[in-house]
Design a protein around this motif. Structure first.
Motif, PDB file in Angstrom:
ATOM      1  N   ILE A 124     111.951 -13.221  38.903  1.00  0.00           N
ATOM      2  CA  ILE A 124     113.805 -11.454  39.170  1.00  0.00           C
ATOM      3  C   ILE A 124     114.909 -11.715  37.837  1.00  0.00           C
ATOM      4  O   ILE A 124     114.868 -13.337  38.379  1.00  0.00           O
ATOM      5  CB  ILE A 124     114.494 -11.966  40.318  1.00  0.00           C
ATOM      6  N   SER A 125     115.435 -11.324  37.099  1.00  0.00           N
ATOM      7  CA  SER A 125     116.951 -11.120  36.616  1.00  0.00           C
ATOM      8  C   SER A 125     117.411  -9.988  36.619  1.00  0.00           C
ATOM      9  O   SER A 125     117.140  -8.810  37.320  1.00  0.00           O
ATOM     10  CB  SER A 125     116.126 -10.906  34.753  1.00  0.00           C
ATOM     11  N   ALA A 126     118.762 -10.312  36.224  1.00  0.00           N
ATOM     12  CA  ALA A 126     119.720  -8.998  35.661  1.00  0.00           C
ATOM     13  C   ALA A 126     120.785  -9.320  35.150  1.00  0.00           C
ATOM     14  O   ALA A 126     120.771 -10.370  34.063  1.00  0.00           O
ATOM     15  CB  ALA A 126     120.790  -9.509  37.065  1.00  0.00           C
ATOM     16  N   THR A 127     121.047  -7.892  34.961  1.00  0.00           N
ATOM     17  CA  THR A 127     121.805  -7.552  33.668  1.00  0.00           C
ATOM     18  C   THR A 127     123.048  -7.141  34.382  1.00  0.00           C
ATOM     19  O   THR A 127     123.674  -6.352  35.035  1.00  0.00           O
ATOM     20  CB  THR A 127     121.679  -6.959  32.646  1.00  0.00           C
ATOM     21  N   LEU A 128     124.218  -7.792  33.323  1.00  0.00           N
ATOM     22  CA  LEU A 128     126.053  -6.655  33.946  1.00  0.00           C
ATOM     23  C   LEU A 128     126.600  -6.509  32.448  1.00  0.00           C
ATOM     24  O   LEU A 128     126.476  -6.998  31.104  1.00  0.00           O
ATOM     25  CB  LEU A 128     126.497  -8.399  34.085  1.00  0.00           C
ATOM     26  N   ASN A 129     126.742  -5.389  32.571  1.00  0.00           N
ATOM     27  CA  ASN A 129     127.886  -4.189  32.196  1.00  0.00           C
ATOM     28  C   ASN A 129     129.007  -4.387  32.274  1.00  0.00           C
ATOM     29  O   ASN A 129     128.823  -2.898  33.275  1.00  0.00           O
ATOM     30  CB  ASN A 129     127.087  -2.822  31.373  1.00  0.00           C
ATOM     31  N   THR A 130     130.053  -4.902  32.398  1.00  0.00           N
ATOM     32  CA  THR A 130     131.006  -4.230  32.936  1.00  0.00           C
ATOM     33  C   THR A 130     131.799  -3.606  32.488  1.00  0.00           C
ATOM     34  O   THR A 130     133.261  -2.846  33.232  1.00  0.00           O
ATOM     35  CB  THR A 130     132.827  -5.541  33.129  1.00  0.00           C
ATOM     36  N   LYS A 131     132.431  -3.132  31.447  1.00  0.00           N
ATOM     37  CA  LYS A 131     132.243  -2.045  30.665  1.00  0.00           C
ATOM     38  C   LYS A 131     132.166  -0.215  30.984  1.00  0.00           C
ATOM     39  O   LYS A 131     133.764  -0.246  31.407  1.00  0.00           O
ATOM     40  CB  LYS A 131     132.681  -1.931  29.191  1.00  0.00           C
ATOM     41  N   GLU A 132     131.381  -0.778  30.877  1.00  0.00           N
ATOM     42  CA  GLU A 132     130.923   0.641  31.940  1.00  0.00           C
ATOM     43  C   GLU A 132     130.347   0.952  33.361  1.00  0.00           C
ATOM     44  O   GLU A 132     129.815   1.383  33.716  1.00  0.00           O
ATOM     45  CB  GLU A 132     129.123   1.257  30.618  1.00  0.00           C
ATOM     46  N   GLY A 133     130.348  -0.791  34.022  1.00  0.00           N
ATOM     47  CA  GLY A 133     130.675  -0.882  35.565  1.00  0.00           C
ATOM     48  C   GLY A 133     128.684  -0.299  35.967  1.00  0.00           C
ATOM     49  O   GLY A 133     128.703   0.405  37.080  1.00  0.00           O
ATOM     50  N   TYR A 134     128.231  -1.154  35.063  1.00  0.00           N
ATOM     51  CA  TYR A 134     126.018  -1.045  35.579  1.00  0.00           C
ATOM     52  C   TYR A 134     125.956  -2.076  35.445  1.00  0.00           C
ATOM     53  O   TYR A 134     126.121  -3.292  34.820  1.00  0.00           O
ATOM     54  CB  TYR A 134     126.162   0.430  35.550  1.00  0.00           C
ATOM     55  N   SER A 135     125.226  -2.720  36.484  1.00  0.00           N
ATOM     56  CA  SER A 135     124.226  -3.821  36.656  1.00  0.00           C
ATOM     57  C   SER A 135     122.263  -3.314  36.696  1.00  0.00           C
ATOM     58  O   SER A 135     122.523  -2.359  37.697  1.00  0.00           O
ATOM     59  CB  SER A 135     124.696  -4.492  37.673  1.00  0.00           C
ATOM     60  N   TYR A 136     121.611  -4.289  36.477  1.00  0.00           N
ATOM     61  CA  TYR A 136     120.660  -3.944  36.320  1.00  0.00           C
ATOM     62  C   TYR A 136     119.738  -4.616  36.687  1.00  0.00           C
ATOM     63  O   TYR A 136     119.443  -6.288  37.466  1.00  0.00           O
ATOM     64  CB  TYR A 136     119.714  -3.164  35.029  1.00  0.00           C
ATOM     65  N   LEU A 137     118.775  -4.584  37.814  1.00  0.00           N
ATOM     66  CA  LEU A 137     118.186  -5.749  38.220  1.00  0.00           C
ATOM     67  C   LEU A 137     116.421  -5.766  38.270  1.00  0.00           C
ATOM     68  O   LEU A 137     115.747  -4.735  38.578  1.00  0.00           O
ATOM     69  CB  LEU A 137     118.652  -5.364  40.108  1.00  0.00           C
ATOM     70  N   TYR A 138     115.865  -6.639  37.402  1.00  0.00           N
ATOM     71  CA  TYR A 138     114.179  -6.121  37.522  1.00  0.00           C
ATOM     72  C   TYR A 138     113.660  -7.249  38.224  1.00  0.00           C
ATOM     73  O   TYR A 138     114.091  -8.927  38.185  1.00  0.00           O
ATOM     74  CB  TYR A 138     114.610  -6.754  35.862  1.00  0.00           C
TER      75      TYR A 138
END
Lengths: 111, 113
Positions: free
Chosen positions: A62-76
């Motif tokens: 399981i991994s996750a990414t974060l984009n605070t400028k556009e306001g989204y996160s993905y969980l893979y």
């Protein structure tokens, strides 16, 4: 975006498939983004906490990414297994430092 | 096992009554959070205490109050209970602020009849 929104609401995948879900959150006054795994009849289990734009975290498959400028996160989830079946919750905190939870993505991994 | 304990596990009471839910955080955690999960609703943040002091307040009704004691355990007091207060109440703890992982207790299921 005023609330934390997660998509899809539910997802069925075959064992071995990789999958991902999205969490959208207010990008203004952002402080932290949390991911939790919640199995039926149990309590939420912390997966990741991310605070910096571009953060990537990994725990096993399981991994996750974060984009605070556009306001989204993905969980893979790579190579889904039946034991990955659960509801995956994200929550964000802003300047008030209190967590606002999304309604979750319910994942079912079919053997 | 997260290390957070909550008592009781289940509670059934009548409208108009008052109940107290108890939470003991993980050893070393200074922050305690209370959440409510009602039917068809997600987790709603109620209140946070840090080292004995109220740190943040969410959608907590005036009929509800909480406190954190010197030994860091916390109690959530619910009074003048209504049917709509029936819910699962979770306590969570973390080392410090909301930039740290929160560890959830098993929850207390409250049923108001």
């Amino acid at each position: 975006i005023l609330n934390v929104e997660q998509s899809p609401q539910s997802l069925h995948v075959q064992e071995g498939d990789s999958t991902n879900f999205t969490c959208s959150f207010p990008s203004s006054n952002f402080y932290a983004l949390h991911w939790y795994r919640w199995e039926t009849a149990k309590s939420p289990e912390a997966l990741f906490v991310m605070t910096l734009n571009g953060d990537e975290k990994k725990k096993g498959r399981i991994s996750a990414t974060l984009n605070t400028k556009e306001g989204y996160s993905y969980l893979y989830i790579k190579g889904s297994q039946p034991e990955d079946s659960a509801t995956y919750l994200c929550a964000s905190s802003g300047s008030a430092r209190q967590l606002t939870f999304g309604s979750g993505t319910q994942l079912t991994v079919l053997p | 096992d997260s290390g957070v304990t909550q008592t009781p596990k289940h509670l059934i009471t009548a409208t108009g009554q008052r109940v107290t839910l108890r939470c003991s955080p993980r050893s070393g955690d200074l922050s305690v959070y209370w959440y409510q999960q009602s039917l068809d609703q997600g987790l709603q943040f109620l209140i946070q205490y840090y080292n004995g002091e109220e740190r943040a307040k969410g959608n907590i009704l005036e009929r509800f109050s909480a406190q954190q004691f010197p030994d860091l355990h916390s109690e959530l007091n619910l009074s003048s209970l209504e049917l709509g207060d029936s819910a699962l109440y979770f306590c969570a703890s973390s080392v410090a602020t909301s930039s740290y992982e929160q560890y959830f207790g098993p929850g207390t299921r409250l049923t108001v009849t």
